[in-house]
Motif scaffolding. Structure first.
Motif, PDB file in Angstrom:
ATOM      1  N   THR A   1      -8.880  -0.964   5.492  1.00 30.84           N
ATOM      2  CA  THR A   1      -7.638  -0.534   6.129  1.00 30.84           C
ATOM      3  C   THR A   1      -6.650  -0.033   5.090  1.00 30.84           C
ATOM      4  OG1 THR A   1      -7.974  -2.101   7.943  1.00 30.84           O
ATOM      5  CG2 THR A   1      -5.727  -1.271   7.620  1.00 30.84           C
ATOM      6  N   LEU A   2      -6.509  -0.762   3.990  1.00 25.69           N
ATOM      7  CA  LEU A   2      -5.618  -0.313   2.920  1.00 25.69           C
ATOM      8  C   LEU A   2      -6.084   1.034   2.368  1.00 25.69           C
ATOM      9  CD1 LEU A   2      -4.859  -3.625   0.973  1.00 25.69           C
ATOM     10  CD2 LEU A   2      -3.407  -2.433   2.637  1.00 25.69           C
ATOM     11  N   LEU A   3      -7.387   1.214   2.221  1.00 26.24           N
ATOM     12  CA  LEU A   3      -7.929   2.503   1.769  1.00 26.24           C
ATOM     13  C   LEU A   3      -7.586   3.614   2.754  1.00 26.24           C
ATOM     14  CD1 LEU A   3     -11.548   1.752   0.482  1.00 26.24           C
ATOM     15  CD2 LEU A   3      -9.599   2.518  -0.866  1.00 26.24           C
ATOM     16  N   ALA A   4      -7.751   3.326   4.033  1.00 31.88           N
ATOM     17  CA  ALA A   4      -7.473   4.326   5.070  1.00 31.88           C
ATOM     18  C   ALA A   4      -6.026   4.802   4.995  1.00 31.88           C
ATOM     19  CB  ALA A   4      -7.774   3.747   6.451  1.00 31.88           C
ATOM     20  N   VAL A   5      -5.118   3.863   4.799  1.00 29.95           N
ATOM     21  CA  VAL A   5      -3.693   4.203   4.770  1.00 29.95           C
ATOM     22  C   VAL A   5      -3.307   4.851   3.443  1.00 29.95           C
ATOM     23  CG1 VAL A   5      -1.352   3.251   4.926  1.00 29.95           C
ATOM     24  CG2 VAL A   5      -3.155   2.371   6.432  1.00 29.95           C
TER      25      VAL A   5
ATOM     26  N   GLU B   1      -6.482   7.929   2.471  1.00 28.42           N
ATOM     27  CA  GLU B   1      -6.789   8.937   3.501  1.00 28.42           C
ATOM     28  C   GLU B   1      -5.532   9.381   4.247  1.00 28.42           C
ATOM     29  OE1 GLU B   1      -9.865  10.220   3.741  1.00 28.42           O
ATOM     30  OE2 GLU B   1     -10.463   8.868   2.115  1.00 28.42           O
ATOM     31  N   ASN B   2      -4.400   8.738   3.938  1.00 33.66           N
ATOM     32  CA  ASN B   2      -3.114   9.054   4.574  1.00 33.66           C
ATOM     33  C   ASN B   2      -3.151   8.922   6.094  1.00 33.66           C
ATOM     34  OD1 ASN B   2      -1.793   9.668   2.081  1.00 33.66           O
ATOM     35  ND2 ASN B   2      -2.892  11.612   2.079  1.00 33.66           N
ATOM     36  N   LEU B   3      -3.927   7.976   6.573  1.00 31.38           N
ATOM     37  CA  LEU B   3      -3.983   7.714   8.009  1.00 31.38           C
ATOM     38  C   LEU B   3      -2.824   6.797   8.366  1.00 31.38           C
ATOM     39  CD1 LEU B   3      -7.825   7.202   8.409  1.00 31.38           C
ATOM     40  CD2 LEU B   3      -6.492   9.306   8.657  1.00 31.38           C
ATOM     41  N   LYS B   4      -2.126   7.108   9.429  1.00 30.50           N
ATOM     42  CA  LYS B   4      -0.953   6.308   9.753  1.00 30.50           C
ATOM     43  C   LYS B   4      -0.952   5.735  11.159  1.00 30.50           C
ATOM     44  CE  LYS B   4       1.825  10.429  10.627  1.00 30.50           C
ATOM     45  NZ  LYS B   4       3.057  11.110  10.312  1.00 30.50           N
ATOM     46  N   TYR B   5      -1.888   6.156  11.980  1.00 31.62           N
ATOM     47  CA  TYR B   5      -1.945   5.631  13.345  1.00 31.62           C
ATOM     48  C   TYR B   5      -3.119   4.677  13.489  1.00 31.62           C
ATOM     49  CZ  TYR B   5       1.246   9.477  14.195  1.00 31.62           C
ATOM     50  OH  TYR B   5       2.318  10.332  14.128  1.00 31.62           O
ATOM     51  N   PRO B   6      -2.922   3.559  14.203  1.00 23.92           N
ATOM     52  CA  PRO B   6      -4.004   2.580  14.372  1.00 23.92           C
ATOM     53  C   PRO B   6      -5.300   3.188  14.905  1.00 23.92           C
ATOM     54  CG  PRO B   6      -1.946   1.611  15.035  1.00 23.92           C
ATOM     55  CD  PRO B   6      -1.656   3.067  14.760  1.00 23.92           C
TER      56      PRO B   6
ATOM     57  N   GLU C   1       2.261   2.206   7.168  1.00 26.47           N
ATOM     58  CA  GLU C   1       2.347   2.660   5.777  1.00 26.47           C
ATOM     59  C   GLU C   1       2.077   1.482   4.856  1.00 26.47           C
ATOM     60  OE1 GLU C   1       6.238   4.132   4.650  1.00 26.47           O
ATOM     61  OE2 GLU C   1       7.181   2.786   6.079  1.00 26.47           O
ATOM     62  N   ILE C   2       1.553   1.799   3.698  1.00 32.87           N
ATOM     63  CA  ILE C   2       1.243   0.758   2.723  1.00 32.87           C
ATOM     64  C   ILE C   2       2.508   0.433   1.931  1.00 32.87           C
ATOM     65  CG2 ILE C   2       0.474   2.355   0.913  1.00 32.87           C
ATOM     66  CD1 ILE C   2      -1.834   0.261   0.397  1.00 32.87           C
ATOM     67  N   THR C   3       2.675  -0.823   1.608  1.00 37.68           N
ATOM     68  CA  THR C   3       3.829  -1.255   0.813  1.00 37.68           C
ATOM     69  C   THR C   3       3.458  -1.225  -0.670  1.00 37.68           C
ATOM     70  OG1 THR C   3       3.159  -3.571   0.873  1.00 37.68           O
ATOM     71  CG2 THR C   3       4.605  -2.807   2.666  1.00 37.68           C
ATOM     72  N   ASP C   4       4.442  -1.435  -1.523  1.00 37.54           N
ATOM     73  CA  ASP C   4       4.158  -1.526  -2.958  1.00 37.54           C
ATOM     74  C   ASP C   4       3.190  -2.680  -3.243  1.00 37.54           C
ATOM     75  OD1 ASP C   4       5.812   0.637  -3.449  1.00 37.54           O
ATOM     76  OD2 ASP C   4       7.524  -0.580  -4.068  1.00 37.54           O
ATOM     77  N   ALA C   5       3.391  -3.800  -2.532  1.00 36.13           N
ATOM     78  CA  ALA C   5       2.488  -4.948  -2.709  1.00 36.13           C
ATOM     79  C   ALA C   5       1.072  -4.584  -2.257  1.00 36.13           C
ATOM     80  CB  ALA C   5       3.002  -6.149  -1.924  1.00 36.13           C
ATOM     81  N   GLY C   6       0.964  -3.793  -1.196  1.00 37.07           N
ATOM     82  CA  GLY C   6      -0.337  -3.350  -0.718  1.00 37.07           C
ATOM     83  C   GLY C   6      -1.027  -2.436  -1.721  1.00 37.07           C
TER      84      GLY C   6
END
Length: 151
Positions: free
Chosen positions: A45-49, A52-57, A99-104
């Motif tokens: 999931t983190l890779l996808a966001v 891959e810039n995926l933002k929708y579930p 969206e991914i956070t800095d921690a993510g």
């Protein structure tokens, strides 16, 4: 009567070996990722966001190959850990954006070598030609999603 029945041959089937291989690969990476507070699906999931810039579930679910219910569960967990943030869609308020956070991002970078090593571990068991052939054959087996039996 039992002598007339043909054995199914489970241990010789494609399904048995593909399932066994997938579980072995998944289990190995899951055990390694656990030290970083991630699951394999959380990592994907983190890779996808992030990559891959995926933002929708729904996009994330399709990318990973899981259903929306499982995606929602993973997103809830990652959000609880502060690795992603969810918000109401900017262009469509009915949609949730991720969206991914800095921690993510940091967790993703920490886990990357683990996942790379896991891939290398299994790739090393095959020659380059065998690896390419295996990928080609598995892609061929997966090419028709209409193979699911509707009940």
């Amino acid at each position: 009567m039992d002598g007339d029945r043909q054995k199914f041959g489970l241990h010789g089937s494609i399904g048995f070996f593909t399932t066994k291989a997938a579980r072995l690969i998944e289990r190995r990476v899951e055990e390694s990722l656990r030290a970083h507070g991630l699951t394999r699906l959380g990592w994907c999931t983190l890779l996808a966001v992030a990559e891959e810039n995926l933002k929708y579930p729904s996009e994330i679910a399709e990318f990973i190959g899981i259903d929306r219910t499982a995606t929602s569960r993973i997103l809830r967990s990652l959000e609880g850990d502060g690795l992603i943030a969810r918000s109401i869609g900017k262009t469509d308020r009915r949609m949730t954006e991720v969206e991914i956070t800095d921690a993510g991002q940091e967790r993703l970078m920490q886990a990357r070598p683990i996942c790379q090593e896991n891939l290398a571990h299994f790739d090393a068991k095959l020659s380059l030609d065998e690896l390419e052939e295996l990928k080609r054959l598995l892609e061929k087996l997966c090419s028709n999603e209409g193979d699911f039996i509707a009940k």
